[in-house]
Design a protein around this motif. Sequence first.
Motif, PDB file in Angstrom:
ATOM      1  N   GLY A  11      -1.985   6.328  -3.070  1.00 30.36           N
ATOM      2  CA  GLY A  11      -2.729   7.375  -2.370  1.00 30.36           C
ATOM      3  C   GLY A  11      -1.872   8.316  -1.547  1.00 30.36           C
ATOM      4  O   GLY A  11      -0.652   8.377  -1.692  1.00 30.36           O
ATOM      5  N   TYR A  56      -0.555   9.543   1.980  1.00 33.62           N
ATOM      6  CA  TYR A  56      -0.236   9.019   3.313  1.00 33.62           C
ATOM      7  C   TYR A  56       0.363  10.120   4.186  1.00 33.62           C
ATOM      8  O   TYR A  56       1.421  10.675   3.855  1.00 33.62           O
ATOM      9  N   ASP A  70      -5.501   8.743   2.771  1.00 35.94           N
ATOM     10  CA  ASP A  70      -5.760   7.334   2.437  1.00 35.94           C
ATOM     11  C   ASP A  70      -5.027   6.395   3.386  1.00 35.94           C
ATOM     12  O   ASP A  70      -5.344   5.217   3.462  1.00 35.94           O
ATOM     13  N   GLY A  71      -3.990   6.918   4.036  1.00 36.30           N
ATOM     14  CA  GLY A  71      -3.212   6.032   4.886  1.00 36.30           C
ATOM     15  C   GLY A  71      -2.199   6.799   5.719  1.00 36.30           C
ATOM     16  O   GLY A  71      -2.147   8.039   5.666  1.00 36.30           O
ATOM     17  N   ALA A 108      -7.788   2.503   7.047  1.00 39.62           N
ATOM     18  CA  ALA A 108      -6.786   3.201   6.230  1.00 39.62           C
ATOM     19  C   ALA A 108      -5.556   2.309   6.029  1.00 39.62           C
ATOM     20  O   ALA A 108      -5.297   1.414   6.831  1.00 39.62           O
ATOM     21  N   ASN A 109      -4.816   2.568   4.969  1.00 41.65           N
ATOM     22  CA  ASN A 109      -3.579   1.823   4.707  1.00 41.65           C
ATOM     23  C   ASN A 109      -2.511   2.205   5.726  1.00 41.65           C
ATOM     24  O   ASN A 109      -2.385   3.379   6.071  1.00 41.65           O
ATOM     25  N   VAL A 117      -4.700  15.544  -1.352  1.00 41.16           N
ATOM     26  CA  VAL A 117      -5.741  14.676  -1.921  1.00 41.16           C
ATOM     27  C   VAL A 117      -6.312  15.372  -3.163  1.00 41.16           C
ATOM     28  O   VAL A 117      -6.500  14.750  -4.211  1.00 41.16           O
ATOM     29  N   LYS A 129      -6.240  14.295  -7.154  1.00 48.17           N
ATOM     30  CA  LYS A 129      -7.518  14.121  -7.858  1.00 48.17           C
ATOM     31  C   LYS A 129      -7.529  14.961  -9.138  1.00 48.17           C
ATOM     32  O   LYS A 129      -7.855  14.461 -10.212  1.00 48.17           O
TER      33      LYS A 129
END
Length: 294
Positions: free
Chosen positions: A6, A8, A39-40, A72-73, A215, A219
């Motif tokens: 993802g 970050y 995502d993180g 979140a990561n 993001v 996608k």
Amino acid sequence: MKNLKGIYTALLTPFHEDGSINEKELARLVRHNLNLGADGFYVCGSTAEALMLNVEERKRIMNIVKENAENANLIAHIGAISERDAHLLAAYARELEYDLISSVAPFYYKFSFPEVRDYYFRLADRSGMKMLVYHIPLYSGVGMGFDEMASFLNDDRFAGIKYTSNDFFTMERAKAAFPDKLILNGYDEMILSGLAMGADGGIGSTYNFMADKFVLIRKLFHEGKVEEARKVQNEANRIIAVLIRIGVMQAEKEIMNQLGFDFGSCLPPFSKITEEGKELLKKEVLPYIQKARV
Ligand code: MN9
């Protein structure tokens, strides 16, 4: 195993006038990035000026991010020129239940590769945490080719590589040989190239104020819409080109200030941004990024 692929954000550190950490603004930054869809978080990396901070300050940042990041990561960069400090930070990352630790290669003294390798293994072993090797040859001065990377990726204690280099050939070779390892792209202006060569996402400094664009690039890429992804990369790159003219870190802090945050400036020896630089950002960047709602 948690999905660690993802986008970050490599978090910036907001500072007060006296150089102390502005904790309230750091918490807002984390919330702003959750709103943008990150995502993180990559915590205490180059973008955070963490190599110029002490252990207590870095622990405090790790703590504040953990408290505000929901689920979140989280990746803690624990690298330091003092290996003793790196061990302390790695142990703290474990205590806070971060997902991974990460470290830049030991630098300055021109260590041999066996010395570099043993450094990474000691940190993973002693902390019991999985390690994401931070490959950034331009800053660290430590180069690594496929064989060096493989000596980490072959081992269970290593999650993968934060890959900040434009050698996409080696990236592809590493991903092809170790498809289950995590490769996170480091140069924001080339994330689409990274994704095309097998990166699982990215870690970036410009994500602080435009994570939504990255993001979206990821996608669109995964939907096979490469032309559309390239349009978004172009939007991001028009902004990054302005940042490079000014000085990336100074410009990033100023953008946050213009968005209504109170980030102060970078720590010395970084110079302060000029009035001219501020005007440029107001005209050429601010209109093209999302306003903050936190
Ligand atoms: O972590 C960042 N690299 C450095 C990655 O700060 C050295 C990037 O996000 C760059 O700041 C960005 C602009 O060149 O790609």
